[in-house]
Design a protein around this motif. Structure first.
Motif, short mmCIF file in Angstrom:
data_model
loop_
_atom_site.label_atom_id
_atom_site.label_comp_id
_atom_site.label_asym_id
_atom_site.label_seq_id
_atom_site.Cartn_x
_atom_site.Cartn_y
_atom_site.Cartn_z
N MET A 1 9.88 10.84 -3.17
CA MET A 1 8.64 10.61 -2.48
C MET A 1 8.93 9.76 -1.25
N GLN A 2 8.01 9.82 -0.30
CA GLN A 2 8.16 9.01 0.90
C GLN A 2 6.91 8.17 1.12
N THR A 3 7.11 6.97 1.65
CA THR A 3 5.99 6.10 1.97
C THR A 3 6.33 5.29 3.21
N THR A 4 5.32 4.65 3.75
CA THR A 4 5.48 3.76 4.90
C THR A 4 4.74 2.47 4.62
N PHE A 5 5.43 1.36 4.80
CA PHE A 5 4.80 0.05 4.70
C PHE A 5 4.47 -0.42 6.10
N GLU A 6 3.22 -0.83 6.31
CA GLU A 6 2.82 -1.45 7.56
C GLU A 6 2.96 -2.95 7.37
N LEU A 7 3.68 -3.60 8.27
CA LEU A 7 3.97 -5.02 8.11
C LEU A 7 3.02 -5.87 8.93
N GLN A 8 2.87 -7.10 8.50
CA GLN A 8 1.94 -8.02 9.12
C GLN A 8 2.41 -8.48 10.50
N ALA A 39 5.50 -1.90 13.82
CA ALA A 39 5.77 -2.77 12.66
C ALA A 39 5.63 -1.99 11.35
N LYS A 40 6.34 -0.86 11.28
CA LYS A 40 6.30 -0.03 10.08
C LYS A 40 7.71 0.27 9.57
N VAL A 41 7.82 0.32 8.24
CA VAL A 41 9.08 0.66 7.59
C VAL A 41 8.80 1.87 6.70
N SER A 42 9.51 2.97 6.96
CA SER A 42 9.36 4.19 6.17
C SER A 42 10.63 4.41 5.36
N PHE A 43 10.47 4.99 4.18
CA PHE A 43 11.63 5.25 3.33
C PHE A 43 11.24 6.23 2.23
N GLU A 44 12.26 6.77 1.60
CA GLU A 44 12.05 7.62 0.43
C GLU A 44 12.49 6.85 -0.80
N TYR A 45 11.85 7.13 -1.92
CA TYR A 45 12.10 6.39 -3.15
C TYR A 45 11.88 7.29 -4.36
N MET A 46 12.23 6.78 -5.55
CA MET A 46 12.10 7.57 -6.77
C MET A 46 10.88 7.19 -7.61
N THR A 47 10.64 5.89 -7.83
CA THR A 47 9.57 5.46 -8.74
C THR A 47 8.73 4.35 -8.12
N TRP A 48 7.60 4.03 -8.76
CA TRP A 48 6.75 2.92 -8.31
C TRP A 48 7.51 1.61 -8.34
N ALA A 49 8.41 1.45 -9.30
CA ALA A 49 9.19 0.21 -9.39
C ALA A 49 10.03 0.02 -8.13
N PRO A 75 -6.61 -2.65 -4.59
CA PRO A 75 -6.92 -3.54 -5.71
C PRO A 75 -7.45 -2.79 -6.94
N GLU A 76 -7.91 -1.57 -6.76
CA GLU A 76 -8.40 -0.81 -7.90
C GLU A 76 -7.27 -0.17 -8.69
N LYS A 77 -6.07 -0.09 -8.10
CA LYS A 77 -4.93 0.50 -8.78
C LYS A 77 -4.08 -0.64 -9.35
N PRO A 78 -3.83 -0.65 -10.65
CA PRO A 78 -3.01 -1.71 -11.22
C PRO A 78 -1.57 -1.58 -10.74
N ASN A 79 -0.89 -2.72 -10.58
CA ASN A 79 0.52 -2.70 -10.20
C ASN A 79 1.34 -2.28 -11.41
N ARG A 80 1.92 -1.13 -11.31
CA ARG A 80 2.71 -0.60 -12.41
C ARG A 80 4.16 -0.60 -12.00
N LEU A 81 5.03 -0.84 -12.96
CA LEU A 81 6.46 -0.85 -12.67
C LEU A 81 7.14 0.38 -13.25
N TYR A 82 6.44 1.52 -13.25
CA TYR A 82 7.07 2.77 -13.71
C TYR A 82 6.68 3.88 -12.82
#
Length: 82
Positions: A1-8, A39-49, A75-82
């Protein structure tokens, strides 16, 4: 999966290299790219952890994620480590 973090805060060119190098050392993280202008960091990853690992690494470098494309900060989505 791929995501992008927008930084402060903005990312300097020197810190761009540091972010890429540090994230490449994390297991299950690849194709890291940093947009210094937006101010964005994009990457691919395997799991929520893996998202939590990237968030922690960025925090240690002094960057705080204010948004991501998979609504990890929702805030409606719990932080899951899986």
């Amino acid at each position: 999966m791929q995501t992008t973090f927008e930084l402060q805060t903005n990312i300097s060119d020197i810190n761009k290299k540091l972010i890429v190098e540090n994230l490449h050392t994390l297991e299950n993280i690849w194709n890291v790219s940093v947009d210094t202008n937006l101010a964005k960091v994009s990457f691919e990853y395997m799991t929520w952890a893996d998202l939590e690992l990237v968030r922690r690494e960025l925090h240690e470098l002094g960057y705080f994620s204010i948004n991501d494309t998979h609504r990890f900060d929702d805030p409606e989505k719990p932080n899951r480590l899986y």
